[in-house]
Design a protein around this motif. Structure first.
Motif, PDB file in Angstrom:
ATOM      1  N   ALA A   2      17.737  -7.278 -25.130  1.00 32.90           N
ATOM      2  CA  ALA A   2      16.649  -7.638 -26.033  1.00 32.90           C
ATOM      3  C   ALA A   2      16.994  -7.229 -27.457  1.00 32.90           C
ATOM      4  N   PRO A   3      16.574  -8.008 -28.446  1.00 30.10           N
ATOM      5  CA  PRO A   3      16.870  -7.643 -29.842  1.00 30.10           C
ATOM      6  C   PRO A   3      16.139  -6.375 -30.247  1.00 30.10           C
ATOM      7  N   TYR A   4      16.701  -5.702 -31.235  1.00 27.56           N
ATOM      8  CA  TYR A   4      16.050  -4.503 -31.772  1.00 27.56           C
ATOM      9  C   TYR A   4      14.798  -4.906 -32.547  1.00 27.56           C
ATOM     10  N   ARG A   5      13.757  -4.111 -32.400  1.00 26.23           N
ATOM     11  CA  ARG A   5      12.452  -4.414 -32.971  1.00 26.23           C
ATOM     12  C   ARG A   5      12.316  -3.741 -34.336  1.00 26.23           C
ATOM     13  N   ILE A   6      12.080  -4.551 -35.371  1.00 28.16           N
ATOM     14  CA  ILE A   6      12.026  -4.050 -36.735  1.00 28.16           C
ATOM     15  C   ILE A   6      10.624  -4.258 -37.308  1.00 28.16           C
ATOM     16  N   LEU A   7      10.116  -3.230 -37.966  1.00 25.64           N
ATOM     17  CA  LEU A   7       8.843  -3.302 -38.677  1.00 25.64           C
ATOM     18  C   LEU A   7       9.138  -3.406 -40.171  1.00 25.64           C
ATOM     19  N   VAL A   8       8.555  -4.402 -40.841  1.00 27.70           N
ATOM     20  CA  VAL A   8       8.759  -4.624 -42.274  1.00 27.70           C
ATOM     21  C   VAL A   8       7.492  -4.230 -43.021  1.00 27.70           C
ATOM     22  N   VAL A   9       7.640  -3.321 -43.976  1.00 28.43           N
ATOM     23  CA  VAL A   9       6.481  -2.810 -44.721  1.00 28.43           C
ATOM     24  C   VAL A   9       6.675  -3.073 -46.206  1.00 28.43           C
ATOM     25  N   ASP A  10       5.769  -3.869 -46.777  1.00 24.84           N
ATOM     26  CA  ASP A  10       5.796  -4.182 -48.209  1.00 24.84           C
ATOM     27  C   ASP A  10       4.430  -4.725 -48.598  1.00 24.84           C
ATOM     28  N   ASP A  11       3.954  -4.373 -49.777  1.00 26.86           N
ATOM     29  CA  ASP A  11       2.626  -4.836 -50.185  1.00 26.86           C
ATOM     30  C   ASP A  11       2.620  -6.294 -50.624  1.00 26.86           C
ATOM     31  N   SER A  12       3.785  -6.867 -50.863  1.00 27.18           N
ATOM     32  CA  SER A  12       3.878  -8.252 -51.297  1.00 27.18           C
ATOM     33  C   SER A  12       4.155  -9.180 -50.110  1.00 27.18           C
ATOM     34  N   PRO A  13       3.262 -10.159 -49.842  1.00 25.01           N
ATOM     35  CA  PRO A  13       3.545 -11.120 -48.760  1.00 25.01           C
ATOM     36  C   PRO A  13       4.855 -11.863 -48.994  1.00 25.01           C
ATOM     37  N   PHE A  14       5.135 -12.155 -50.255  1.00 17.74           N
ATOM     38  CA  PHE A  14       6.367 -12.855 -50.592  1.00 17.74           C
ATOM     39  C   PHE A  14       7.586 -12.034 -50.196  1.00 17.74           C
ATOM     40  N   MET A  15       7.585 -10.725 -50.526  1.00 17.25           N
ATOM     41  CA  MET A  15       8.728  -9.879 -50.193  1.00 17.25           C
ATOM     42  C   MET A  15       8.814  -9.626 -48.694  1.00 17.25           C
ATOM     43  N   ARG A  16       7.675  -9.529 -48.031  1.00 19.82           N
ATOM     44  CA  ARG A  16       7.723  -9.367 -46.566  1.00 19.82           C
ATOM     45  C   ARG A  16       8.429 -10.556 -45.923  1.00 19.82           C
ATOM     46  N   LYS A  17       8.169 -11.748 -46.460  1.00 21.74           N
ATOM     47  CA  LYS A  17       8.811 -12.960 -45.934  1.00 21.74           C
ATOM     48  C   LYS A  17      10.309 -12.947 -46.225  1.00 21.74           C
ATOM     49  N   ILE A  18      10.683 -12.570 -47.449  1.00 24.18           N
ATOM     50  CA  ILE A  18      12.100 -12.531 -47.800  1.00 24.18           C
ATOM     51  C   ILE A  18      12.854 -11.548 -46.910  1.00 24.18           C
ATOM     52  N   ILE A  19      12.331 -10.327 -46.794  1.00 25.08           N
ATOM     53  CA  ILE A  19      13.006  -9.291 -46.003  1.00 25.08           C
ATOM     54  C   ILE A  19      13.086  -9.706 -44.539  1.00 25.08           C
TER      55      ILE A  19
END
Length: 453
Positions: A2-19
């Motif tokens: 199974a792939p490793y599970r990553i949590l992305v934390v950023d206040d910008s929806p745009f940056m959350r999408k990029i990351i």
């Protein structure tokens, strides 16, 4: 698998999408969830139990630095910080690394920036190392006070007390085959392990500089004196010491910078991932009268090395500076190689000087540990002491080999148990030119013993 599970934390929806888009380009990773502030990040860690987190520094309600401290306290997992390049961001990034963050990357400015692909590759590389690396160091738990800017330390996790390993003191022969051609290390470990010296515990980067009484570092004489306590008493004493707080250095404690330009010893330290915490432990354990310069290469981009030097300087009894080209080298001063420049030790008729260059990358880095170590080879009039600590890759191995061949007094590597990433030390040890392998908290005492002989 199974792939490793990553949590992305950023206040910008745009940056959350990029990351998120950058991360899922590698099939080994999946985005398990996102959060837009520190409070949501803490809740998401409990809910999703990710394998790693990318954490922005600047967020509303609770910023990344505050969230990191809670995460490291409650459920420590690898955290990659996303940092801007402002002075405040670089300063907070160094704090985050000392508070337990695994590593950091520079935050991409937009989806169409020229270096977006480089940022993505670097992020994936760091995530791969993070999820595969077993954390050996105790996580330093720090709790931010809601009523002030002070930081209250939380008792750290325990660490296995492995005894330092000594290799035979017989120096290597001047001419040997290159590392890749040798089947066995030239220096073999001795059969009997010497008893570990009693040393100060891992320092806690617990708070920003405040007016408080300095906890004195042991004088060289005591550092050279073998421990007289029985093992149980020494262990109890060490446990008690772990509850003490290292406060920043206060005015009047440090030696005036640049006043001692005559010295017989030179210390060179190389480190990478996990280095800021390791450097804090070693540098802040050296006494104010340490009679040697200390040259440091920490793999880090420009601007961040200046914040690292300022942070270490506020806690250390030694002067800690970001090195500048041509400046005269003095005992009792720690010189951090600036990001984007190789650092070498040069010499002219007036003494030793820092030499900075922008020569090509070595081992993928600038500054490079190999470049620093190799610059010491011709200075055989000095007693040279080389240290390799936590980091990935093999930078420093070749330089340490050449230093050992040219008669360096000390070649030291951090042991696996305390490394965040056991890459650079492992390569140096396997190269066969490391005489001493020590847990992080013993390295400063080893240097004091060697330099004050």
């Amino acid at each position: 698998m199974a792939p490793y599970r990553i949590l992305v934390v950023d206040d910008s929806p745009f940056m959350r999408k990029i990351i998120s888009d950058l991360i899922v380009q590698d099939p080994q990773f999946a985005i398990v969830g996102t959060a837009e502030n520190g409070e949501e990040a803490i809740q998401s860690v409990t809910k999703w139990k990710p394998d790693a987190i990318t954490l922005d520094l600047e967020m509303p309600l609770m910023n990344g630095l505050q969230a990191l401290q809670h995460i490291m306290k409650d459920s420590p997992i690898p955290v990659i910080m996303l940092s801007g390049i402002s002075e405040e961001n670089t300063r907070d990034t160094i704090k985050a690394l000392q508070f337990g963050a695994f590593d950091f990357i520079r935050k991409p400015s937009s989806a169409i920036s020229n270096d977006i692909h480089q940022v993505g590759e670097l992020l994936i590389e760091k995530l791969k190392i993070a999820v595969l690396t077993k954390r050996h160091q105790p996580v330093i738990h720090i709790q931010e006070s809601e009523e002030s800017n002070t930081v209250t330390p939380i008792e750290p996790l325990s660490i296995n007390k492995a005894e330092p390993r000594k290799f035979e003191d017989t120096p290597p022969k001047p001419v040997v085959p290159v590392i890749s051609e040798r089947k066995k290390p030239l220096l073999q470990p001795s059969m009997e392990m010497p008893q570990a010296r009693a040393t100060a515990p891992l320092h806690k980067p617990d708070q920003d500089p405040v007016q408080s009484k300095q906890v004195p570092v042991k004088k060289p004489k005591s550092a050279l004196t073998p421990p007289s306590n029985p093992p149980k008493e020494a262990a109890a004493k060490a446990k008690t010491m772990q509850s003490k707080v290292l406060h920043p250095a206060v005015d009047g404690v440090k030696r005036s910078p640049g006043t001692v330009t005559s010295f017989r010893h030179i210390v060179a330290i190389g480190t990478s991932t996990g280095g800021p915490r390791a450097l804090h432990e070693v540098i802040c354990s050296l006494p104010a009268n340490f009679p040697s310069p200390v040259l440091v290469v920490q793999h880090m981009p420009p601007k961040f090395t200046k914040s690292l030097a300022q942070r270490l300087d506020s806690f250390s009894q030694l002067q800690v500076v970001e090195a500048t080209n041509g400046e005269k080298v003095s005992a009792g001063v720690v010189y951090i190689a600036p990001g984007g420049h190789h650092m070498e030790l040069g010499k002219d008729t007036d003494g030793y000087r820092i030499r900075l260059t922008e020569q090509p990358l070595r081992n993928g880095h600038r500054p490079s540990v190999d470049v620093l170590f190799e610059s010491l080879i011709d200075h055989q009039e000095l007693k040279r002491h080389a240290v390799i600590m936590t980091g990935m890759g093999n930078d420093g191995t070749k330089g340490m080999m050449q230093l050992a061949q040219s008669g360096a007094v000390s070649t030291i590597a951090e042991s696996e148990e305390t490394c965040v990433v056991y890459g650079m030390p492992r390569c140096a040890i396997e190269g066969g030119y490391v005489r001493t392998v020590l847990p992080l908290q013993h390295i400063a005492t080893e240097l004091v013993n060697a330099v004050f002989k």
